[in-house]
Design a protein around this motif. Sequence first.
Motif, short mmCIF file in Angstrom:
data_model
loop_
_atom_site.label_atom_id
_atom_site.label_comp_id
_atom_site.label_asym_id
_atom_site.label_seq_id
_atom_site.Cartn_x
_atom_site.Cartn_y
_atom_site.Cartn_z
N UNK A 56 -24.88 -13.20 -92.17
CA UNK A 56 -24.85 -13.15 -90.71
C UNK A 56 -26.19 -13.59 -90.11
N UNK A 57 -27.28 -13.09 -90.67
CA UNK A 57 -28.61 -13.47 -90.20
C UNK A 57 -28.87 -14.96 -90.43
N UNK A 58 -28.49 -15.44 -91.62
CA UNK A 58 -28.71 -16.85 -91.95
C UNK A 58 -27.85 -17.78 -91.09
N UNK A 59 -26.74 -17.28 -90.57
CA UNK A 59 -25.91 -18.08 -89.68
C UNK A 59 -26.52 -18.13 -88.28
N UNK A 60 -27.16 -17.04 -87.88
CA UNK A 60 -27.76 -16.96 -86.54
C UNK A 60 -29.06 -17.77 -86.43
#
Length: 141
Positions: A56-60
């Motif tokens: 999720x963080x890497x997508x944001x």
Amino acid sequence: MARKTLEPRPDREVFAMPLTIRPEHIDDNGHVNNVVYVGWLQDAGTAHWNARFDAETRTKWSWVALRHEIDYLRALMPDSTVVARTWVGDPQGPRFARYVRIEDGEGRLCAQGVSEWCLVEATTMRPTRIPADMLATFERR
């Protein structure tokens, strides 16, 4: 003139990643070509990011390289064992300096580099100040 040997700060996690020398990395001089090291700096930073942050963080968020600086100290030959060790410096707004040491199987420093990265929102590609909780992830555990 080479810079002084890069040493990690005691409060930073050092992430280690083995590197593989492939046949296409070897140049006409019989050792790893200098341009391969640039890729290794990027690979080490990306692997560290991927290992410490969830999907999720890497997508944001995403990182954009702004510059790379490398000191070549010892040639790496085709049969060498190689490891990259990387850590980050202090954030400067949206920017981070990332340090990388490339060592052979005997622990000898073969190259070292500093890359400057900028944190961006993945959807807009706009630079964003590095959040304090993100820095904590890169601290020594």
